[in-house]
Scaffold this active site. Structure first.
Site, mmCIF file in Angstrom:
data_model
loop_
_atom_site.group_PDB
_atom_site.id
_atom_site.type_symbol
_atom_site.label_atom_id
_atom_site.label_comp_id
_atom_site.label_asym_id
_atom_site.label_seq_id
_atom_site.Cartn_x
_atom_site.Cartn_y
_atom_site.Cartn_z
ATOM 1 C CG ASP A 67 -0.374 -0.423 2.465
ATOM 2 O OD1 ASP A 67 0.869 -0.472 2.659
ATOM 3 O OD2 ASP A 67 -1.195 -0.613 3.612
ATOM 4 C CG ASP A 136 -9.099 -1.072 11.553
ATOM 5 O OD1 ASP A 136 -8.185 -1.674 11.154
ATOM 6 O OD2 ASP A 136 -9.163 0.198 11.121
ATOM 7 C CG HIS A 138 -6.140 -1.745 8.739
ATOM 8 N ND1 HIS A 138 -6.254 -0.755 9.383
ATOM 9 C CD2 HIS A 138 -4.882 -1.848 8.328
ATOM 10 C CE1 HIS A 138 -5.153 -0.116 9.687
ATOM 11 N NE2 HIS A 138 -4.082 -0.781 9.061
ATOM 12 C CD GLU A 143 -9.086 1.435 7.530
ATOM 13 O OE1 GLU A 143 -9.027 0.709 8.478
ATOM 14 O OE2 GLU A 143 -8.246 2.497 7.612
#
Ligand code: GLP
Length: 261
Positions: A67, A136, A138, A143
């Site tokens: 990413d 979270d 990810h 996400e």
């Protein structure tokens, strides 16, 4: 899925480097997927030590990053390519031209994402993908709520992720980009072997949900339960909420010597 609970960061780094080394021993021109974030750093450092010692080489390896932030200037220290170059590229003996990442300064986001997918495919696909996990759940920057079949695309970062990452931007939340480009979950799942690394108590809930909860886009990394070859390396604090941690310990302690990674 193999879950290894390590007793120290150095043990985790050593096992993570063993996984990479085993891949390169089988295939010296392997394609490696690289994650940014703090979790893989001990592994990258150990790989650097092994390269310096002459016990392994990335000379024929190609690498693809997961990413990149959208819009950070080339000289920004938090640009993921800069980070990967500092922590991996210049630490091992890989040719920098063989390290690829999504172009966070592109004027054509969809075209760049399609080309990135094609580049991974043309390289023969990823043999070993290293991933961390967000608090979270990810992976990459996929996400919660991401399609579990997604490909490389733009994503909006959620506020929790931006808060988690603000520490790298001098604690200034407003300096953390709102958008990024990330390999999709489907892209990550195409890798032949996935190495998930997680350290610290802040990851305990995510590790529990991802490894022992339902497969759900609410915890994107939970899709790894559907992958046939995943190695998870966690430290004790990150493993602390795992209900099956005794089984993981027993399994690793009794692992057949021939099995490897
Ligand atoms: C970042 C990255 C991920 C990384 C994750 C965890 O936002 N995009 O690739 O795995 O968050 O980061 P860390 O390892 O620093 O906790």
């Amino acid at each position: 899925m193999e879950i290894v609970i390590t007793s120290s960061t150095s043990e985790l780094a050593s096992l993570g480097a063993d996984v990479v080394q085993a891949t390169l021993a089988r295939k010296p021109d392997a394609v490696i997927g690289l994650a940014t974030g703090s979790s893989p750093l001990p592994v990258y450092a150990e790989l650097g030590r092994r390269v310096a010692a002459g016990t392994m080489s990335f000379a024929r390896v190609k690498a693809f990053m997961l990413d990149e932030y959208l819009g950070l200037p080339l000289d920004h220290p938090q640009r993921y390519r800069t980070e990967i170059d500092e922590k991996f590229t210049y630490v091992v003996d890989i040719d920098p031209a063989n390290v690829h990442g999504p172009d966070g300064l592109t004027a054509d986001v969809p075209g760049t994402c399609t080309a990135y997918e094609a580049a991974i495919k043309n390289a023969g696909g990823v043999d070993l993908q290293i991933v961390g996990v967000g608090t979270d759940g990810h992976i990459g920057f996929n996400e919660p709520g991401s399609s579990l079949a997604s490909r490389t695309r733009i994503k909006t970062l959620n506020e929790q992720t931006r808060r988690d990452n603000a520490r790298f931007f001098g604690g200034d939340l407003s300096a953390v980009p709102i958008h990024c480009l990330t390999q999709g979950i489907g892209t990550i799942m195409d890798a032949r072997h996935i190495l998930l690394v997680a350290l610290g108590e802040a990851k305990a809930e995510a590790i529990h949900q991802v490894l022992e909860g339902a497969v759900t886009s609410r915890w994107p990394a939970s899709i790894l339960q559907m992958h046939p070859h995943v190695t998870v390396l966690v430290d004790e604090p990150a493993a602390s909420l795992l209900q099956l941690q005794h089984y993981a310990r027993d399994t690793f302690a009794n692992k057949p010597s021939w099995q490897g990674f």
